[in-house]
Every structure is written in C-alpha cells, then in structure tokens.
Design an enzyme around this catalytic site. Structure first.
Site, PDB file in Angstrom:
ATOM      1  N   ARG A   1       0.847  -1.116   0.051  1.00  0.00           N
ATOM      2  CA  ARG A   1       0.066   0.083  -0.184  1.00  0.00           C
ATOM      3  C   ARG A   1       1.002   1.257  -0.147  1.00  0.00           C
ATOM      4  O   ARG A   1       2.104   1.182   0.308  1.00  0.00           O
ATOM      5  CB  ARG A   1      -1.038   0.095   1.191  1.00  0.00           C
ATOM      6  CG  ARG A   1      -0.234   0.153   2.704  1.00  0.00           C
ATOM      7  CD  ARG A   1      -1.111  -0.202   3.834  1.00  0.00           C
ATOM      8  NE  ARG A   1      -0.509  -0.105   4.912  1.00  0.00           N
ATOM      9  CZ  ARG A   1      -0.389   1.168   5.712  1.00  0.00           C
ATOM     10  NH1 ARG A   1      -0.557   2.162   5.153  1.00  0.00           N
ATOM     11  NH2 ARG A   1       0.337   0.991   7.011  1.00  0.00           N
TER      12      ARG A   1
ATOM     13  N   ARG B   1      -1.158  10.949   3.422  1.00  0.00           N
ATOM     14  CA  ARG B   1      -1.751  11.586   4.590  1.00  0.00           C
ATOM     15  C   ARG B   1      -2.133  12.702   3.935  1.00  0.00           C
ATOM     16  O   ARG B   1      -1.419  13.423   3.389  1.00  0.00           O
ATOM     17  CB  ARG B   1      -0.343  11.754   5.345  1.00  0.00           C
ATOM     18  CG  ARG B   1      -0.638  11.365   6.690  1.00  0.00           C
ATOM     19  CD  ARG B   1       0.758  11.815   7.543  1.00  0.00           C
ATOM     20  NE  ARG B   1       1.232  10.449   8.179  1.00  0.00           N
ATOM     21  CZ  ARG B   1       2.471  10.572   8.766  1.00  0.00           C
ATOM     22  NH1 ARG B   1       2.935  11.662   8.807  1.00  0.00           N
ATOM     23  NH2 ARG B   1       3.170   9.536   9.296  1.00  0.00           N
TER      24      ARG B   1
ATOM     25  N   ARG C   1      20.993  -7.775   0.874  1.00  0.00           N
ATOM     26  CA  ARG C   1      21.366  -6.322   0.555  1.00  0.00           C
ATOM     27  C   ARG C   1      22.489  -5.648   1.285  1.00  0.00           C
ATOM     28  O   ARG C   1      22.286  -5.925   2.559  1.00  0.00           O
ATOM     29  CB  ARG C   1      20.396  -5.338   0.006  1.00  0.00           C
ATOM     30  CG  ARG C   1      19.422  -5.614  -1.104  1.00  0.00           C
ATOM     31  CD  ARG C   1      20.217  -5.724  -2.364  1.00  0.00           C
ATOM     32  NE  ARG C   1      20.237  -4.284  -2.926  1.00  0.00           N
ATOM     33  CZ  ARG C   1      21.106  -4.010  -3.947  1.00  0.00           C
ATOM     34  NH1 ARG C   1      21.886  -4.633  -4.567  1.00  0.00           N
ATOM     35  NH2 ARG C   1      20.843  -2.716  -4.304  1.00  0.00           N
TER      36      ARG C   1
ATOM     37  N   ARG D   1      20.534   7.958  -0.388  1.00  0.00           N
ATOM     38  CA  ARG D   1      20.274   9.171   0.581  1.00  0.00           C
ATOM     39  C   ARG D   1      21.610   9.501   1.329  1.00  0.00           C
ATOM     40  O   ARG D   1      22.721   8.956   1.217  1.00  0.00           O
ATOM     41  CB  ARG D   1      19.401   8.925   1.628  1.00  0.00           C
ATOM     42  CG  ARG D   1      19.891   7.617   2.535  1.00  0.00           C
ATOM     43  CD  ARG D   1      18.670   7.310   3.639  1.00  0.00           C
ATOM     44  NE  ARG D   1      19.248   6.147   4.623  1.00  0.00           N
ATOM     45  CZ  ARG D   1      18.539   5.775   5.682  1.00  0.00           C
ATOM     46  NH1 ARG D   1      17.352   6.300   5.855  1.00  0.00           N
ATOM     47  NH2 ARG D   1      18.824   4.973   6.407  1.00  0.00           N
TER      48      ARG D   1
ATOM     49  N   GLU E   1      25.012   6.779   1.453  1.00  0.00           N
ATOM     50  CA  GLU E   1      24.547   5.312   1.398  1.00  0.00           C
ATOM     51  C   GLU E   1      24.393   4.799   0.119  1.00  0.00           C
ATOM     52  O   GLU E   1      23.525   5.303  -0.783  1.00  0.00           O
ATOM     53  CB  GLU E   1      23.407   5.184   2.285  1.00  0.00           C
ATOM     54  CG  GLU E   1      23.438   5.356   3.681  1.00  0.00           C
ATOM     55  CD  GLU E   1      22.395   4.978   4.192  1.00  0.00           C
ATOM     56  OE1 GLU E   1      21.457   4.317   3.997  1.00  0.00           O
ATOM     57  OE2 GLU E   1      22.302   5.194   5.792  1.00  0.00           O
TER      58      GLU E   1
ATOM     59  N   TYR F   1      13.512  -8.925   8.536  1.00  0.00           N
ATOM     60  CA  TYR F   1      13.740  -7.512   8.721  1.00  0.00           C
ATOM     61  C   TYR F   1      12.918  -6.973  10.113  1.00  0.00           C
ATOM     62  O   TYR F   1      11.746  -6.924  10.222  1.00  0.00           O
ATOM     63  CB  TYR F   1      12.999  -6.589   7.394  1.00  0.00           C
ATOM     64  CG  TYR F   1      13.510  -5.070   7.663  1.00  0.00           C
ATOM     65  CD1 TYR F   1      14.743  -4.551   7.158  1.00  0.00           C
ATOM     66  CD2 TYR F   1      12.670  -4.329   8.476  1.00  0.00           C
ATOM     67  CE1 TYR F   1      14.961  -3.286   7.524  1.00  0.00           C
ATOM     68  CE2 TYR F   1      13.051  -2.907   8.583  1.00  0.00           C
ATOM     69  CZ  TYR F   1      14.211  -2.570   8.015  1.00  0.00           C
ATOM     70  OH  TYR F   1      14.390  -1.146   8.201  1.00  0.00           O
TER      71      TYR F   1
ATOM     72  N   ASP G   1      12.902  -3.908  12.886  1.00  0.00           N
ATOM     73  CA  ASP G   1      13.371  -2.564  13.315  1.00  0.00           C
ATOM     74  C   ASP G   1      13.712  -2.416  14.844  1.00  0.00           C
ATOM     75  O   ASP G   1      13.595  -3.546  15.356  1.00  0.00           O
ATOM     76  CB  ASP G   1      11.919  -1.623  13.209  1.00  0.00           C
ATOM     77  CG  ASP G   1      11.903  -0.886  11.876  1.00  0.00           C
ATOM     78  OD1 ASP G   1      12.664  -0.397  11.105  1.00  0.00           O
ATOM     79  OD2 ASP G   1      10.578  -0.608  11.534  1.00  0.00           O
TER      80      ASP G   1
END
Length: 368
Positions: free
Chosen positions: A174, A178, A251, A282, A302, A350, A352
């Site tokens: 998705r 906002r 990666r 970035r 990066e 993955y 966080d």
C-alpha cells in the site's frame, strides 16, 4: 560437568546486549563475544568532531509499545528527534511521507479534496491493471505516474539493485497518503535518539558483563561452545550451518563519509535522492539527529549493493526463493535445544530496533 558460563552470546548488538543484561540480572553468568572491534553491532555510533556518527546507517528509534519505550529509556535518556526526511528529485525537493506538503509541491493543490481528486485522476490511467505483476505496476495502480516516477521508481531500484519491473509487487502493499500537513515519517507514539548516541545505550546494557572483542566465533567454535551451557547466536543463520543449503541473499550498503568544514550541509538529517542517475539513495547529516551546533558537519552517502564475501549483511531479501532456503535452516535450528537464534540475521527477518527489543525480551521470558 559445570561449565564456566550459563550463556555464550555471539554478537553485541541490541538483541545480544538485552539478553545478556536480563540474564545477568537473574544471576546467570554471560560471556559476550564480538567479531568487530567495538560493541553495539549495527547501531554503533562513533564520536567524530564532537558528533555521534551512525557508522552503519541511520538508526531512528520509534515505537508505540510503551513497555519497549520505557525499557530503552531506563538506560539512557532519549531526545525528541522526529524523522522528517526530504526527497530530492533532480533538484526538486519534496516532503516525505506523502502528505499535503508533498501534494502541494507536486501539483500545487491546497486542500485535501483537491489532493484526493488529483491522486484518483492519476490512478485512473492504470485501472486496466487488475493484477499487478511487479512493483512498477503496483505503484502505478496505488499512486499514479507522478508519485511513482519522482518519488518511488529510482530510489527503489537503487535499493534493490534491479529494475522495478523485476521487483515483486508485494514489496509495496500500500502507499500511505496523509491528507494533513504532517511531515512526521512515523505514526508511532514515541520517537527519538539516545542522547549521547546508541553506543552509550548498549554500554549501559552491558555494564559489568564480560565482553571479548575481535573474536571470530567460527574460527574457534568448538572451544567457545564448550565454555557455556547455552549459546545465543545473532549472526547469519546460513553461516551457522556452514551454508549447507546454500547462501541466503542480503542487500549490503557502502558508506562514503565526509567531514565538511561548515556548520550545516543540507539542513536535515535525512535527504533521499530518488532519481536513478545518482548512485546513492540518501545523504545522512548526523549532527541533526541530536540538534548539533558543532562548527563542522559530517555527511554519509549510502550506496546499496549486493552482498558479496567480506561485506556486511544488512537487509534480508525475503522473496519466495530465499524463504524456502531459510525454512530449511530454521528446521535445523529448531532441533538445537541449547542454541537460541535471535535478531535480523539469525531469524532472516527485517526487524526495526523496537521489534528487536520486544523480541529479545520475549526470548528472555521464555527462558524462565
């Protein structure tokens, strides 16, 4: 025969440090070994020119779990940093995540209704795509051409190292739009950076615990295993089992660091470069994570890349092919009653940071 330690913990990142801290509190004896020359794993921060530099990429702590937030704040105080990245597309600047500021910058729309209608108009061009076959089709169906071409395509292709037409559609399930003027990237209740950097956080966790740096577990595995009743392993699960089912794909990242003789380079901690012609994804300007006022600044570019021998594994590639291989390794891991596999590499998942904290505390609970 009683062994010297209750737990041998391989890796001093968040998972290993929390586990060691909690088990030590319970009276267990832990030895933490680390192949690098420093603690804290990928959240390690190093002070350079008075600035805490995130050596392995930007880490911003965010969570809606009050237990996790209170836990990390029990070691060090966190500041009020709010992640509000900027996207740079061929010199044009856009706010992220996609919000009313972004829509105004893209199309000049000023109300939520105008923005909604513009997005619907752009999406309508792709209504013939009923089952997106790849990320490009998925993104066009969800957001239309402008958002895809300026803010998604180049960045995502650099991140994954392949054309968007070869990236699975499920990577973008998705697109969060906002319809408010809100540049806060995360929706979580709590957010911030440890004052003094992440190394200070992990140092507190490991206070009073025996740590050995520059130790390669696999070069002396049998001897190290013999020291403890249990092993906590936070490295790559395929490496633990000597790649017997083949290598899992990851990666990696290559960092280009630069010290600049100026107080402020880009005015923001994170600026994404979303065009494909620029090789890096970035630029991080580290001082802005802690509202620094030092006379110099440090930036990091990066560059994502495929992981090859000798490089760090950062992101598991959780496609179907790799998941099949991982499940084979997990079956082997589940058969080892005295080895705990924890963290992003050991669970090929993955995570966080807040999820690693929650997972480590959950595993600690399971030991009782």
């Amino acid at each position: 025969m009683k062994k010297e330690y209750d737990y041998l913990i391989i890796g001093s990142g968040l998972f290993g440090a929390i586990f060691a801290h909690e088990m030590t509190k319970q009276g267990k004896k832990c030895l933490v070994i680390e192949r690098r020359n420093h603690i804290a794993g990928n959240v390690y921060t190093e002070k350079v020119e008075g600035i805490n530099v995130h050596k392995y990429g930007a880490h911003i702590f965010h969570t809606s779990n009050k237990v996790v937030w209170d836990y990390v704040n029990s070691f060090v105080e966190f500041n009020r940093y709010t992640n509000s990245p900027i996207a740079n597309y061929k010199g044009e600047l856009y706010n992220l995540p996609f919000n009313m500021n972004t829509f105004y910058q893209l199309w000049g729309v000023k109300t939520p209704q105008e923005a909604f209608e513009k997005i619907e108009e752009q999406r309508a061009e792709y209504k013939h795509i009923t089952e997106p076959k790849n990320l490009e089709e998925q993104a066009l169906v969800l957001g239309g051409k402008d958002i895809y071409e300026k803010l998604i395509k180049g960045y995502t292709e650099k991140q994954w190292g392949r054309p968007a037409t070869e990236i699975p559609a499920f990577i973008i399930r998705r697109l969060p739009f906002r319809f408010t003027f809100d540049n806060n990237y995360f929706n979580d209740t709590y957010q911030g950076i440890p004052i003094g950097g992440y190394t200070a956080l992990v140092e507190k966790m490991l206070e009073g615990i025996e740590i050995k740096l520059n130790v390669d577990y696999f070069s002396d595995k049998e001897n190290l295993d013999s020291l403890a009743n249990n092993v906590v392993y936070t490295g790559k699960i395929d490496e633990y089992f000597d790649y017997q089912f083949g290598h899992l794909d990851y990666r990696s990242l290559r960092f280009e660091n630069e010290i600049l003789d100026q107080p402020n380079y880009q005015g923001n901690a994170v600026v994404n470069y979303t065009e494909s012609q620029i090789p890096f994804t970035r630029i991080i300007e580290h001082k802005h994570f802690e509202f620094g006022t030092q006379p110099k600044t440090i930036i990091t570019r990066e560059n994502p890349q495929d992981m090859t021998e000798g490089q760090e594994a950062y992101y598991p590639i959780n496609d179907e092919k790799n998941q099949i291989v991982y499940e084979k390794y997990k079956q082997l891991a589940d058969q080892l009653s005295n080895v705990i596999f924890g963290g992003r590499l050991a669970e090929y998942k993955y995570y966080d940071m807040h999820q690693v904290v929650a997972r480590a505390l959950e595993v600690v609970e399971s030991q009782n």
